[in-house]
Design an enzyme around this catalytic site. Structure first.
Site, PDB file in Angstrom:
ATOM      1  N   ASP A 123     -81.364 -18.569 -25.517  1.00 51.88           N
ATOM      2  CA  ASP A 123     -80.232 -19.347 -24.988  1.00 51.88           C
ATOM      3  C   ASP A 123     -79.378 -18.565 -23.990  1.00 51.88           C
ATOM      4  O   ASP A 123     -78.633 -19.171 -23.222  1.00 51.88           O
ATOM      5  CB  ASP A 123     -79.325 -19.825 -26.135  1.00 51.88           C
ATOM      6  CG  ASP A 123     -80.073 -20.644 -27.169  1.00 51.88           C
ATOM      7  OD1 ASP A 123     -81.138 -21.182 -26.834  1.00 51.88           O
ATOM      8  OD2 ASP A 123     -79.592 -20.732 -28.313  1.00 51.88           O
ATOM      9  N   MET A 165     -83.982 -26.498 -24.481  1.00 53.37           N
ATOM     10  CA  MET A 165     -83.105 -25.906 -25.505  1.00 53.37           C
ATOM     11  C   MET A 165     -81.925 -25.188 -24.848  1.00 53.37           C
ATOM     12  O   MET A 165     -81.770 -25.213 -23.630  1.00 53.37           O
ATOM     13  CB  MET A 165     -83.899 -24.946 -26.362  1.00 53.37           C
ATOM     14  CG  MET A 165     -84.779 -25.621 -27.398  1.00 53.37           C
ATOM     15  SD  MET A 165     -85.566 -24.380 -28.461  1.00 53.37           S
ATOM     16  CE  MET A 165     -86.198 -25.444 -29.761  1.00 53.37           C
TER      17      MET A 165
END
Ligand code: F6P
Length: 339
Positions: A123, A165
């Site tokens: 991330d 994501m």
């Protein structure tokens, strides 16, 4: 040493680096299985040069991972502290994201454990470091997917919504959207308007572009919905909502509004799997080596980090205090190519 939270490419590279740096310095290394769960349950194994041989290019983590939070139950915390004594662990190298490092920081602050942190996550949302390893690999995977989706979208005159994501930060979406030439990139940092997305798709059709690629981050919110789209409100062991579904929801709305066939593609865990890029291998290796140096220097409570091109260290607390969200300037650059 342990790896916690969602796995990511580069974990084995960092495990190898820690072991290879530590052994010649006469520091013994023990691998803890499955993140904090292994320390609660007493699942540990000595790591040798042999155990880490050949793992540099391998995805995942040879130690296993979990999202177990030992602070959830007093009994777990006590077992963890007992095991640190029982196994004679002089220090603890915690490799993880926000949750794992948050636990590491608390164990250091509240229980005096000798902890050193290594940041990892696809991330890239950890403060204190410019990049985490795993991110570059994930962006590469998404970019390749966008390239492939472009050709099929163009052939069929479709709009394709690609859900990626990133949790509450849009780093993966913005980088892969820029690299893949997406026509719109929707991120959690900017609630978006469905009508505006539809207008963009229609404008492209007017210009003779009968296809569109829209990258949407799993944590992006349409202003008409106003809340995160989750997988039936399910939460993980750390209490986070499981994100996912915005791609499908948006695709449906775009098709309804524009009349253009619109499909959703959810890249999911493909983004986390497989071999790391050279960038992630190098970053992980540099982090691992520096982490051992922090252990040697008794720099407890600190974390290795990348600033510019230099490996530095900072308090773990800096990484977990707040999320590192997408730089507005970077998003503005991506916006130049929207539509
Ligand atoms: O933090 C990494 C990450 O892959 C996020 O991007 C995603 O929201 C989450 O983990 C998924 O978690 P899990 O693998 O537990 O479903």
């Amino acid at each position: 040493m342990l790896t916690g939270g969602g796995d990511c490419p580069g974990l084995n590279a960092v495990i190898r680096a820690v072991v290879r740096r530590a052994l010649p310095l006469d520091l013994g290394v023990v691998g803890i299985r499955n993140g904090w769960a292994g320390l609660v349950d007493g699942e540990v194994e000595p790591l040798t040069a042999w155990s880490v041989s050949g793992i540099l290019p391998r995805g995942g983590t040879i130690l296993g991972s979990s999202r177990r939070n030992p602070f959830k139950k007093q009994e777990d915390l006590q077992r963890l502290l007992d095991n640190v004594r029982r196994f004679g662990l002089g220090s603890l190298v915690a490799i993880g994201g926000e949750d794992t490092l948050g636990v590491a920081w608390r164990l250091h602050q509240e229980h005096g454990l000798h902890v050193v942190g290594i940041p990892k996550t696809i991330d890239n949302d950890l403060n204190g470091t410019d990049y985490t390893f795993g991110f570059d690999t994930a962006v590469g995977i998404v970019t390749e997917a966008i390239d492939r989706l472009h050709t099929t979208a163009e052939s069929h005159h479709r709009t394709i919504v690609v859900e990626v994501m990133g949790r509450h930060a849009g780093w993966i979406a913005v980088h892969s959207g820029l690299a893949g030439g997406a026509d719109a990139v929707l991120i959690p940092e900017r609630p978006f308007n469905v009508q505006k997305v539809c207008d963009l798709v229609r404008r492209r059709v007017e210009r003779g572009k009968y296809f569109s690629i829209i990258v949407v981050s799993e944590g992006a919110r349409p202003d008409e919905v106003g809340h995160l789209v989750t997988q039936d409100g399910r939460i993980d062991e750390f209490g986070h909502e499981r994100l996912g579904g915005i791609g499908e929801l948006l695709a449906r709305r775009v098709e309804e509004e524009t009349g253009i066939e619109t499909r959703a593609v959810v890249l999911g865990h493909v983004q986390r799997g497989g071999t790391p890029t050279a960038f992630d291998r190098v970053l992980a290796t540099r982090f691992g080596v520096r982490a051992v140096d922090l252990v040697r220097g008794a720099a407890w409570g600190r974390m290795v980090a990348l600033r510019g091109t230099a490996i530095v260290d900072c308090p773990i607390e800096e990484a977990v205090r707040e999320l590192k969200t997408v730089d507005p300037d970077l998003y503005a650059t991506a916006e130049v190519f929207f539509g």
